[in-house]
Design an enzyme around this catalytic site. Structure first.
Site, short mmCIF file in Angstrom:
data_model
loop_
_atom_site.label_atom_id
_atom_site.label_comp_id
_atom_site.label_asym_id
_atom_site.label_seq_id
_atom_site.Cartn_x
_atom_site.Cartn_y
_atom_site.Cartn_z
N ASP A 211 -8.65 -12.33 -1.22
CA ASP A 211 -9.81 -13.05 -1.75
C ASP A 211 -10.19 -14.22 -0.83
O ASP A 211 -9.31 -14.95 -0.36
CB ASP A 211 -9.44 -13.58 -3.14
CG ASP A 211 -10.62 -14.18 -3.89
OD1 ASP A 211 -11.57 -13.44 -4.19
OD2 ASP A 211 -10.60 -15.40 -4.15
N GLU A 265 6.67 -4.81 7.90
CA GLU A 265 8.09 -4.59 7.60
C GLU A 265 8.26 -3.36 6.70
O GLU A 265 9.37 -2.89 6.49
CB GLU A 265 8.68 -5.80 6.87
CG GLU A 265 8.90 -7.00 7.76
CD GLU A 265 9.22 -8.24 6.95
OE1 GLU A 265 9.51 -8.13 5.72
OE2 GLU A 265 9.16 -9.34 7.53
#
Ligand code: NOJ
Ligand code: CA
Length: 551
Positions: A211, A265
């Site tokens: 956002d 990751e």
């Protein structure tokens, strides 16, 4: 860490050409009769969504929140608001979506939190000069007694971007006063959001919508610089602000480079899509290799119904992402804008804020044109290279509701502008599922925003078996797109000349045609895969589109 969808080496990421469906949770489906959509409600509709042929869901914020801005005022980033369910409900929804091969994107709100967030409450309690206040943007005011806001910065929701607290200091909020901005220069603010990304990624979510991605970094050097009205642009479309004190500052990219490492990751790497209201020239910076993956193309959303304008926007978007070796994404509606069926029925250049202020009466939209254009634009959107974002209800052809009673309006914009702006509730009216049920199948109770009297005609139940309905067109288009993508048509389009009123391009063996002109367009040789109106086989009328398979 692996999940169900681990990628093989050299495989294109799942989101490149994905069809992603935005669920505005509050308005989607209510499972417990309180009139508010919730997570079990979304789960109950997964078969419908799977039948629609989408690849992923983006859920708007369902985190604990006082709901001052529809949940974009978060008081705990790593939990579920009881109004929407529990963390266990979220896990069940995620598993059920994954079982259907539907990915899940959650909405992260890093620019600001709720004024009820424990960190902000601690900052208020700790007082001026305390380390707690450093996580936010507290300043002394101007004037003789600090009675003036520290700068001229304006809130996007109306009024100053500063609120005074009882001890005399002011805090900054780009949005409502219940949404204090974080100080992203603070290492603990950064660390906490990294924990949030890991929390949801560990749970198994497939991506994040970021956002206000362009607003995080502020120029806080003293004295604060005024903007001199530079950001009085229309709602949620700030100007290009390389030199603006808070929009689109270069330092923001450092945050996303760090986030990229975290997203990578995971296997597959988690997706991040930026909501960034910046210029088309600077938008690609957000999707550089070591930053985020996608950014909404709001220029496409705002494009007037005009062939040349569409061509210009599409060319610019494709050229922009090509420079950084990224993919673009296309969007026509979301929970912040007038629904596109209605926009396309309004005369070119209509000021939408003023139009909303008239309750949608001046001018009255041409619904037949809006309907045709909304259908035609779907085929355009779904044949362009890159991901497409759909907003719940557009597959039912829902129009904007511009005449909601003032007493039911919840958007903080209404209150902050003293009622001169209606705000965004008109595109957030709950989904009509079942024409025969009370609450139109959205709820057994009273929906949080009322359904207009004639909305049963849009209900999914009415469209299910109608060959000419929006829902049928969306299902057919998603299925045809899947078949088209299976032939690996690639990220390039080549424009074709069918006269000055026709937008036409090839992507692999697919030819997409959209007739903007008044004259009928005879279709060239080829197999008609799909057309925006049923029964089209040899000519395209005004505002109609078609996909052809050509040699
Ligand atoms: C953009 C969101 O889409 C909108 O609904 C919200 O009001 C603002 N950001 C502030 O979070
Ligand atoms: Ca509910």
């Amino acid at each position: 860490m692996q999940n169900l969808f681990s990628t093989r080496p050299n495989e294109a990421p799942w989101w490149r050409d994905a069809l992603i469906y935005q669920v505005y949770v509050r308005s989607f489906a209510d499972s417990n009769g309180d009139g508010i959509g919730d997570l079990p409600g979304v789960r109950a509709k997964l078969d419908y969504l799977s039948g629609l042929g989408i690849d992923a869901l983006w859920l708007t914020p369902f985190f604990p929140s006082p709901q001052a801005d529809g949940g974009y005022d978060v008081s705990d980033y790593r939990d579920v608001d009881p109004m929407y369910g529990t963390l266990a409900d979220f896990r069940q929804l995620l598993d059920a979506a994954h079982e259907r091969n539907i990915r899940m994107i959650v909405d992260i709100v890093p620019n600001h939190c709720s004024d009820q967030h424990p960190d902000f409450q601690a900052a208020l309690a700790a007082g001026p000069g305390s380390p707690e206040r450093e996580k936010f943007i507290f300043r002394n005011g101007g004037g003789e007694n600090g009675e003036l806001p520290p700068s001229d910065w304006q809130s996007k929701f109306g009024g100053p971007a500063w609120e005074r607290v009882p001890d005399g200091q002011w805090y900054m909020h780009i949005f409502s006063r219940e949404q204090p901005d974080f100080n992203w220069h603070h290492p603990e603010v950064r660390a906490d959001f990294e924990r949030t990304l890991r929390f949801w990624s560990d749970l198994g979510v497939d991506g994040f919508r970021i956002d206000v991605a362009h607003g995080l970094m502020k120029d806080l050097d003293l004295p604060l610089r005024n903007t001199f009205g530079a950001d009085s642009a229309p709602l949620l479309s700030p100007p290009d602000g390389q030199d603006h004190p808070f929009w689109d500052r270069d330092e923001v990219h450092g945050v996303y480079r760090q986030w990229r490492k975290i997203l990578d990751e995971y296997d597959p790497p988690r997706l991040a899509v930026a909501e960034a209201g910046v210029s088309l020239e600077r938008l690609p910076m957000y999707v550089r290799r070591d930053e985020l993956d996608q950014a909404f193309n709001f220029f496409y959303l705002r494009c007037p119904w005009d062939r040349d304008a569409f061509r210009t926007v599409i060319d610019a978007a494709l050229a922009g992402v090509a420079k950084v070796d990224a993919a673009t994404s296309w969007v026509l509606s979301n929970h912040d804008v007038v629904r596109h069926r209605t926009r396309y029925g309004l005369p070119a250049g209509t000021d939408l804020l003023r139009w909303l202020a008239t309750g949608g009466t001046h001018p009255v939209p041409d619904d037949a044109a809006g309907r045709r254009r909304a259908r035609a634009s779907l085929l355009l959107t779904l044949s362009l290279p890159g991901a497409a974002y759909l907003y719940q209800g557009e597959e039912l052809g829902l129009p904007e509701v511009p005449d909601l009673p003032a007493a039911s309006l919840r958007d903080p914009i209404f209150e902050r502008t003293g009622g001169t702006e209606k705000g965004r509730d008109g595109c957030r009216v709950p989904i009509p599922w079942d024409a025969a049920a009370p609450g139109l199948g959205f709820t057994d109770g009273v929906p949080w925003l009322p359904h207009p009297r004639d909305w049963s005609k849009y209900a999914a139940s009415e469209q299910e078996h109608d060959a000419g309905s929006f829902l049928t067109l969306y299902r057919q288009a998603a299925a045809a797109r899947r078949r088209m993508l299976a032939s690996s048509p690639g990220p390039h389009i080549s424009w074709q000349d069918f006269g000055e009123n026709v937008l036409a391009f090839r992507r692999g063996r697919l030819l997409c045609l959209l007739n903007f002109g008044p004259d009928e367009l005879p279709l060239p040789a080829g197999e008609v895969l799909l057309a925006s109106e049923p029964g089209i086989s040899s000519v395209l009328g005004t505002d109609e589109s078609a996909w052809l398979l050509v040699p």
